[in-house]
Structure formats: C-alpha cells, structure tokens
Design an enzyme around this catalytic site. Structure first.
Site, PDB file in Angstrom:
ATOM      1  N   HIS A 283       0.850  -1.186   0.000  1.00 16.67           N
ATOM      2  CA  HIS A 283       0.000   0.000   0.000  1.00 16.67           C
ATOM      3  C   HIS A 283       0.889   1.240   0.000  1.00 16.67           C
ATOM      4  O   HIS A 283       1.952   1.250   0.618  1.00 16.67           O
ATOM      5  CB  HIS A 283      -0.932   0.012   1.214  1.00 16.67           C
ATOM      6  CG  HIS A 283      -2.065   0.974   1.078  1.00 16.67           C
ATOM      7  ND1 HIS A 283      -1.940   2.310   1.385  1.00 16.67           N
ATOM      8  CD2 HIS A 283      -3.345   0.797   0.645  1.00 16.67           C
ATOM      9  CE1 HIS A 283      -3.101   2.913   1.150  1.00 16.67           C
ATOM     10  NE2 HIS A 283      -3.966   2.024   0.700  1.00 16.67           N
TER      11      HIS A 283
ATOM     12  N   ASP B 282      -7.824  -4.840  -0.876  1.00 17.28           N
ATOM     13  CA  ASP B 282      -8.239  -5.349  -2.175  1.00 17.28           C
ATOM     14  C   ASP B 282      -8.089  -6.861  -2.263  1.00 17.28           C
ATOM     15  O   ASP B 282      -8.881  -7.537  -2.921  1.00 17.28           O
ATOM     16  CB  ASP B 282      -7.430  -4.683  -3.287  1.00 17.28           C
ATOM     17  CG  ASP B 282      -7.704  -3.203  -3.394  1.00 17.28           C
ATOM     18  OD1 ASP B 282      -8.880  -2.828  -3.344  1.00 17.28           O
ATOM     19  OD2 ASP B 282      -6.744  -2.419  -3.493  1.00 17.28           O
TER      20      ASP B 282
END
Length: 388
Positions: free
Chosen positions: A266, A322
């Site tokens: 991330h 995700d």
C-alpha cells in the site's frame, strides 16, 4: 536530472485540509471523523457511516431514520436512464457503464453549477448527496440484469442498503450473513483520505460543477487497475495461478521479474492495512461457519497470503483490503467485474463528504508545471506547395 521542485504523483504533497478521515500509516490505523474503523465495523451500519462522513458526527436516531428512509425512497432512477443503458455494449466493463450512467443523471435530475447561495444551502447539498448514494447501487444492479438480457429488478424499500443490492443482482432473498459481509465491505471502502479518485473529486468540485460530474470524474479515476480495479486483478491472479501447488513458483517468478503481486502493499500503510485485518478475520469466521463457498480459489488465496507474507512481510509489504475484498466477493458469488463498481458505491459517501468540504472553502485547483520542452526557436517559412 530530477527537478527538486517537482513531486511526481504529488506524493507527500498536502493539497488541502480535511477533517473527514485520518490514516496513521506507521501504526496501521484508520479513522473516520475520529472514530476507529474497528469500532465502526463492530457497532455501525453503512447508512450510519455515510451520514457520519457527510455531517461530521454520529447521527441521533431521528436523523439516521430520516436519512435511511431517504436512501430507500430514492433508489429508483428515471426510465430514461435505463433506455440509455440499453444501447451500451453488453461486453463493456460495468465501470464504463457506471461512469456514463452517473454522468447522465445530471440531465434527468438537473442540478446546475452551484451558486454561492447554493454552496451554503446545507439541506440542498444533503439531498443531492443522499440521492447519488441511493441510486448508484441501483444502476450497478440494473446493469447486472440487463447485460444478460433480463429486465432490471425493482428495488425494495424494506431492505437496507447492502441487502437490497444483493436482492437486485440476484432476484433472491438475501442471506443475512452475506448482507452483513457486504455492509462491512461498504463501510471499509467508504473513505480513505486523499487518494487518486478523491483528488479527482477536489479538482472537479473546485470548478463548482454539479455533483454528477464530480462523482463521474471520481468513477473514471477509480476504474484504473492501480486504484479501484485491484480487487478484480486479485481474482484474475488467483485464477492464473490455478492450484495451491503452483503458488510458490508463481510468487518467486513475479518477484524475480519485479512484477506486481496484486493485493499486496500500500502507498500509505507501512504495516498491515487495518481494513485487510478485519476482512481476513471475517473471511475465516464465515468459512468456518459454512457461509462461504470455500472454493479452490479460496484455498489458493489462503496459500498466496501465507507465502507472500513470508516473502514480503519483513519488507513491510502485507495483504491489503483489495486482496481480501476480492476473495470475499468471489466466494459470495459476485462476478469479478462488479468488484470495482461495488467499491464505487461505497466510496460515493466519502467522495461526497469531500465535495461538501471543498465547497465550504473553495478555491479552484490550478497547479503549475516545470517546463522541459524546446528552447525558443524561429519558425522557418518554407514553400510547402511543391513538397509531396
């Protein structure tokens, strides 16, 4: 030579003040309006979280009831929108459809450029935001029926936001456990500070255009695989791997070639994504209780998460939201190309909160550049008539 006055991707550049959400990337913490995401998931609903994001405080019972009733009563869209959707190619991606359909709403529910008076009219802005949040799931669910030749399913007003969406895409009474999963996913995806799509909201909103254009620009930004499209890429990656036995070799090849492993890492979190931790725990509980299909893809996902964490965890790279949302949606029987539209349905609450915040102290975005083109040069006039 890199120019020290340019920040590629605007990384680390503060473009605005905001009181909507906060990320502590080093500690792996996320909060909405000061409330920890863990507490909101445990005690709240998407409807309550949406109103919290828009208004800045947890609503009392009367305000929440009014907002919820407003969402339920504004789920239907004009038949003209359905007629537009009929002429869209059924092979197109649902995000392309959603981008087009949401932008078209501005013509059927006209809210033109915002005057100074309208920018200060809180009930007016509240009503526009509520109607967009209410109608986006309807549009996505309509497309899920129409692209397979079916008539859209009429939304129900006796179901909450998440359960009604599951009903509209399937035509079946929604499983309460699965509706709760979706509600949690909507909360986790509702807001995440100034990411790419939210920055699109700020830029577009700063021109004082109507909110349908604002949300349309955000949808277009979210559609990219480096942003909202990542959860669909996760499922495609798992299908490419094909079996648990092939996970190690696949990851080793990706790392050797310096290729992206979808659903890991991330831009902000330097430790584990707190949203991923919530979804993983939920996934494990639901699997043990028999509420998820526990397919081969599910088994591959568990092994990918284990082996990728062994390889990348020491570098501070972990599974993100995700990875788990993609796996969860797949196990719920939701088609992969609907994952990002569901993300957009949730994020509409955060986008509209930022739109409201931008309008309160608006200044049009007009960044500059560092020019690195040709130096001034003379235009030489030549006779081009005889050049063939």
């Amino acid at each position: 030579m890199a120019d020290t006055n340019v920040a590629p991707g605007l990384e680390g550049v503060a473009a605005t003040h905001s009181s909507i959400s906060h990320i502590d990337g080093a500690a792996g913490l996320l909060s909405y309006r000061g409330y920890a995401i863990d507490d909101l998931v445990a005690h709240s609903s998407f409807e309550e979280v949406a109103l919290l994001l828009l208004d800045g405080a947890l609503p009392d019972g009367a305000d929440l009831k009014a907002f919820d009733e407003g969402l339920r009563s504004h789920r239907q869209v004009k038949y003209n929108v359905r007629e537009i959707m009929k002429f869209m190619p059924v092979t197109g991606h649902p995000m392309d459809m959603l981008h087009c359909a949401v932008a078209s709403l501005g013509m059927f529910y006209p809210q033109q450029e915002l005057s100074d008076a309208e920018r200060e009219n809180t009930p007016h802005l509240d009503a526009m935001a509520m109607r967009i949040i209410a109608r986006m799931p309807t549009i996505v669910a309509m497309w899920e029926q129409m692209r397979f030749g079916n008539d859209p399913i009429v939304p129900r007003t006796d179901l909450n936001h998440a359960a009604n969406f599951l009903y509209m895409i399937s035509g079946k009474e929604p499983n309460p456990a699965l509706a709760k999963i979706l509600d949690t996913c909507l909360i986790l995806h509702a807001e995440h500070t100034i990411n790419a799509s939210t920055f699109s909201v700020l830029v577009t909103g700063s021109t004082l255009t109507n909110p349908y254009h604002v949300i349309g620009s955000a949808i277009g930004t979210l559609a990219g695989p480096l942003h909202g499209g990542a959860n669909q890429k996760v499922v495609e990656m798992l299908e490419e791997i094909g079996s648990v036995a092939k996970v190690g070799a696949y990851l080793d090849a990706k790392m050797a070639n310096k290729e992206k492993i979808w659903g890991f890492g991330h831009r902000v979190y330097k430790t584990r994504d707190p949203r991923a931790a919530i979804l993983k725990e939920m996934m494990e509980k639901l699997a043990s209780n028999g509420h998820l299909r526990h397919s081969q893809l599910f088994e591959i996902a568990i092994e990918v998460e284990k082996q990728a964490t062994d390889r990348l965890g020491p570098k501070g790279i972990h599974a993100n939201v995700d990875f788990y949302s993609g796996v969860l949606y797949h196990e719920m029987g939701i088609k992969a190309d609907l994952f990002t539209p569901i993300f957009a349905m949730a994020r509409s609450a955060g986008w509209l909160a930022h739109w409201r915040e931008q309008l309160a102290d608006n200044r049009i975005f007009r960044p500059t550049q560092v020019y690195n083109g040709a130096s001034p040069r003379a235009y030489v006039v030549v006779d081009k008539r005889n050049q063939a």
